[in-house]
Write a protein that holds these residues in place. Structure first.
Motif, PDB file in Angstrom:
ATOM      1  N   GLY A  77     -27.614  52.126  51.525  1.00  0.00           N
ATOM      2  CA  GLY A  77     -26.213  51.716  51.580  1.00  0.00           C
ATOM      3  C   GLY A  77     -25.293  52.877  51.917  1.00  0.00           C
ATOM      4  O   GLY A  77     -25.680  54.034  51.891  1.00  0.00           O
ATOM      5  N   ALA A  78     -24.060  52.544  52.250  1.00  0.00           N
ATOM      6  CA  ALA A  78     -23.044  53.546  52.533  1.00  0.00           C
ATOM      7  C   ALA A  78     -21.677  52.939  52.275  1.00  0.00           C
ATOM      8  O   ALA A  78     -21.502  51.731  52.381  1.00  0.00           O
ATOM      9  CB  ALA A  78     -23.150  54.017  53.980  1.00  0.00           C
ATOM     10  N   MET A  79     -20.736  53.777  51.920  1.00  0.00           N
ATOM     11  CA  MET A  79     -19.345  53.362  51.722  1.00  0.00           C
ATOM     12  C   MET A  79     -19.208  52.268  50.667  1.00  0.00           C
ATOM     13  O   MET A  79     -18.379  51.377  50.781  1.00  0.00           O
ATOM     14  CB  MET A  79     -18.739  52.889  53.044  1.00  0.00           C
ATOM     15  CG  MET A  79     -18.908  53.855  54.190  1.00  0.00           C
ATOM     16  SD  MET A  79     -17.635  55.086  54.377  1.00  0.00           S
ATOM     17  CE  MET A  79     -16.146  54.194  54.375  1.00  0.00           C
ATOM     18  N   GLY A  80     -20.054  52.288  49.648  1.00  0.00           N
ATOM     19  CA  GLY A  80     -19.942  51.339  48.548  1.00  0.00           C
ATOM     20  C   GLY A  80     -20.628  50.004  48.745  1.00  0.00           C
ATOM     21  O   GLY A  80     -20.604  49.162  47.857  1.00  0.00           O
ATOM     22  N   ARG A  81     -21.259  49.789  49.894  1.00  0.00           N
ATOM     23  CA  ARG A  81     -21.928  48.504  50.132  1.00  0.00           C
ATOM     24  C   ARG A  81     -23.193  48.394  49.294  1.00  0.00           C
ATOM     25  O   ARG A  81     -23.999  49.320  49.245  1.00  0.00           O
ATOM     26  CB  ARG A  81     -22.273  48.346  51.611  1.00  0.00           C
ATOM     27  CG  ARG A  81     -21.071  48.024  52.467  1.00  0.00           C
ATOM     28  CD  ARG A  81     -21.487  47.773  53.897  1.00  0.00           C
ATOM     29  NE  ARG A  81     -21.770  49.032  54.574  1.00  0.00           N
ATOM     30  CZ  ARG A  81     -20.902  49.683  55.333  1.00  0.00           C
ATOM     31  NH1 ARG A  81     -19.712  49.177  55.519  1.00  0.00           N
ATOM     32  NH2 ARG A  81     -21.225  50.819  55.905  1.00  0.00           N
ATOM     33  N   GLY A  82     -23.382  47.243  48.643  1.00  0.00           N
ATOM     34  CA  GLY A  82     -24.591  46.979  47.882  1.00  0.00           C
ATOM     35  C   GLY A  82     -24.608  47.560  46.482  1.00  0.00           C
ATOM     36  O   GLY A  82     -25.612  47.487  45.791  1.00  0.00           O
ATOM     37  N   ILE A  83     -23.505  48.126  46.030  1.00  0.00           N
ATOM     38  CA  ILE A  83     -23.441  48.720  44.698  1.00  0.00           C
ATOM     39  C   ILE A  83     -23.116  47.645  43.668  1.00  0.00           C
ATOM     40  O   ILE A  83     -22.268  46.785  43.907  1.00  0.00           O
ATOM     41  CB  ILE A  83     -22.387  49.842  44.657  1.00  0.00           C
ATOM     42  CG1 ILE A  83     -22.870  51.016  45.505  1.00  0.00           C
ATOM     43  CG2 ILE A  83     -22.097  50.276  43.233  1.00  0.00           C
ATOM     44  CD1 ILE A  83     -21.887  52.149  45.606  1.00  0.00           C
ATOM     45  N   HIS A  84     -23.832  47.700  42.527  1.00  0.00           N
ATOM     46  CA  HIS A  84     -23.609  46.738  41.444  1.00  0.00           C
ATOM     47  C   HIS A  84     -23.501  47.475  40.120  1.00  0.00           C
ATOM     48  O   HIS A  84     -24.140  48.510  39.929  1.00  0.00           O
ATOM     49  CB  HIS A  84     -24.780  45.751  41.345  1.00  0.00           C
ATOM     50  CG  HIS A  84     -25.004  44.962  42.586  1.00  0.00           C
ATOM     51  ND1 HIS A  84     -24.239  43.895  42.948  1.00  0.00           N
ATOM     52  CD2 HIS A  84     -25.911  45.112  43.577  1.00  0.00           C
ATOM     53  CE1 HIS A  84     -24.666  43.409  44.091  1.00  0.00           C
ATOM     54  NE2 HIS A  84     -25.681  44.140  44.497  1.00  0.00           N
ATOM     55  N   LEU A  85     -22.696  46.935  39.212  1.00  0.00           N
ATOM     56  CA  LEU A  85     -22.606  47.450  37.852  1.00  0.00           C
ATOM     57  C   LEU A  85     -23.321  46.476  36.926  1.00  0.00           C
ATOM     58  O   LEU A  85     -23.129  45.270  37.035  1.00  0.00           O
ATOM     59  CB  LEU A  85     -21.147  47.599  37.419  1.00  0.00           C
ATOM     60  CG  LEU A  85     -20.312  48.587  38.229  1.00  0.00           C
ATOM     61  CD1 LEU A  85     -18.873  48.580  37.740  1.00  0.00           C
ATOM     62  CD2 LEU A  85     -20.890  49.986  38.158  1.00  0.00           C
ATOM     63  N   ILE A  86     -24.143  47.012  36.022  1.00  0.00           N
ATOM     64  CA  ILE A  86     -24.858  46.162  35.073  1.00  0.00           C
ATOM     65  C   ILE A  86     -24.787  46.767  33.682  1.00  0.00           C
ATOM     66  O   ILE A  86     -24.504  47.959  33.531  1.00  0.00           O
ATOM     67  CB  ILE A  86     -26.334  45.955  35.487  1.00  0.00           C
ATOM     68  CG1 ILE A  86     -27.105  47.271  35.393  1.00  0.00           C
ATOM     69  CG2 ILE A  86     -26.444  45.382  36.879  1.00  0.00           C
ATOM     70  CD1 ILE A  86     -28.598  47.087  35.457  1.00  0.00           C
ATOM     71  N   GLN A  87     -25.057  45.930  32.667  1.00  0.00           N
ATOM     72  CA  GLN A  87     -25.121  46.402  31.288  1.00  0.00           C
ATOM     73  C   GLN A  87     -26.385  45.961  30.570  1.00  0.00           C
ATOM     74  O   GLN A  87     -26.754  46.569  29.579  1.00  0.00           O
ATOM     75  CB  GLN A  87     -23.896  45.923  30.500  1.00  0.00           C
ATOM     76  CG  GLN A  87     -22.623  46.625  30.901  1.00  0.00           C
ATOM     77  CD  GLN A  87     -21.481  46.282  29.972  1.00  0.00           C
ATOM     78  OE1 GLN A  87     -21.350  45.145  29.536  1.00  0.00           O
ATOM     79  NE2 GLN A  87     -20.659  47.260  29.683  1.00  0.00           N
ATOM     80  N   THR A  88     -27.023  44.905  31.048  1.00  0.00           N
ATOM     81  CA  THR A  88     -28.222  44.401  30.373  1.00  0.00           C
ATOM     82  C   THR A  88     -29.337  44.150  31.383  1.00  0.00           C
ATOM     83  O   THR A  88     -29.097  44.071  32.583  1.00  0.00           O
ATOM     84  CB  THR A  88     -27.931  43.075  29.634  1.00  0.00           C
ATOM     85  OG1 THR A  88     -27.606  42.076  30.608  1.00  0.00           O
ATOM     86  CG2 THR A  88     -26.801  43.217  28.634  1.00  0.00           C
ATOM     87  N   GLU A  89     -30.536  43.986  30.865  1.00  0.00           N
ATOM     88  CA  GLU A  89     -31.692  43.711  31.712  1.00  0.00           C
ATOM     89  C   GLU A  89     -31.506  42.419  32.506  1.00  0.00           C
ATOM     90  O   GLU A  89     -31.900  42.325  33.663  1.00  0.00           O
ATOM     91  CB  GLU A  89     -32.941  43.626  30.841  1.00  0.00           C
ATOM     92  CG  GLU A  89     -34.205  43.422  31.590  1.00  0.00           C
ATOM     93  CD  GLU A  89     -35.412  43.333  30.678  1.00  0.00           C
ATOM     94  OE1 GLU A  89     -36.514  43.158  31.213  1.00  0.00           O
ATOM     95  OE2 GLU A  89     -35.269  43.417  29.443  1.00  0.00           O
ATOM     96  N   SER A  90     -30.874  41.429  31.906  1.00  0.00           N
ATOM     97  CA  SER A  90     -30.680  40.149  32.593  1.00  0.00           C
ATOM     98  C   SER A  90     -29.703  40.255  33.770  1.00  0.00           C
ATOM     99  O   SER A  90     -29.664  39.374  34.620  1.00  0.00           O
ATOM    100  CB  SER A  90     -30.211  39.078  31.610  1.00  0.00           C
ATOM    101  OG  SER A  90     -28.965  39.448  31.054  1.00  0.00           O
ATOM    102  N   ASP A  91     -28.932  41.341  33.833  1.00  0.00           N
ATOM    103  CA  ASP A  91     -28.019  41.557  34.957  1.00  0.00           C
ATOM    104  C   ASP A  91     -28.740  42.011  36.223  1.00  0.00           C
ATOM    105  O   ASP A  91     -28.177  41.953  37.311  1.00  0.00           O
ATOM    106  CB  ASP A  91     -26.969  42.620  34.610  1.00  0.00           C
ATOM    107  CG  ASP A  91     -26.020  42.175  33.515  1.00  0.00           C
ATOM    108  OD1 ASP A  91     -25.859  40.955  33.319  1.00  0.00           O
ATOM    109  OD2 ASP A  91     -25.446  43.063  32.848  1.00  0.00           O
TER     110      ASP A  91
END
Length: 114
Positions: free
Chosen positions: A50-64
Motif C-alpha cells: 500500500g501507499a498513501m494510506g490505502r488499505g490501512i485498518h485500525l483494530i482492537q480485537t481478534e474478531s476485527d
C-alpha cells in the motif's frame, strides 16, 4: 528493528511494537487476546503493497481481523499522539552510499524523502 529492540530495549523505545504478518501472526493474535481482556489497545494494520494510506485498518480485537489483513502486512501498536509536520504524519528515509565496509567509507548522503 524488532530484533535489536529485544536485545537493547532501552535504546529502541521510540519504535512501536510491530509484527510481520503472516510470519508473526500467532504472536500478534496472542497479544490481541491478552490486551483485549485487560485494557484494549488499538493496532494499525498496513499492507506491504500500500501507499498513501490505502488499505490501512485500525483494530482492537481478534474478531476485527479480516482475511485480507492476514497476508503480507505489518501490524503495529497505534501511537495516539504521533509527531506531525504541518499536521501530517511522516516517515523519514535517509539514503547513504557505503563505498567500503572495512574500513568504513561513506559517500555523500543522497536525497531524503518525507
Amino acid at each position: 528493528m524488532a530484533r535489536m529492540a529485544r536485545y537493547v530495549p532501552e535504546h529502541y523505545n521510540f519504535y512501536p511494537l510491530s509484527w510481520g504478518i503472516p510470519n508473526q501472526l500467532e504472536d500478534f493474535v496472542q497479544t490481541l487476546r491478552r490486551r483485549s481482556s485487560s485494557r484494549p489497545a488499538t493496532y494499525i494494520i498496513k499492507p506491504s503493497n500500500g501507499a498513501m494510506g490505502r488499505g490501512i485498518h485500525l483494530i482492537q480485537t481478534e474478531s476485527d481481523l479480516t482475511c485480507s489483513e492476514l497476508t503480507d502486512s505489518v501490524a503495529q501498536m497505534y501511537i495516539k499522539n504521533p509527531l506531525l509536520i504541518d499536521g501530517f504524519k511522516f516517515d523519514l528515509r535517509i539514503y547513504v552510499l557505503v563505498r567500503c565496509v572495512d574500513p568504513l567509507e561513506v559517500g555523500h548522503p543522497g536525497f531524503t524523502t518525507y
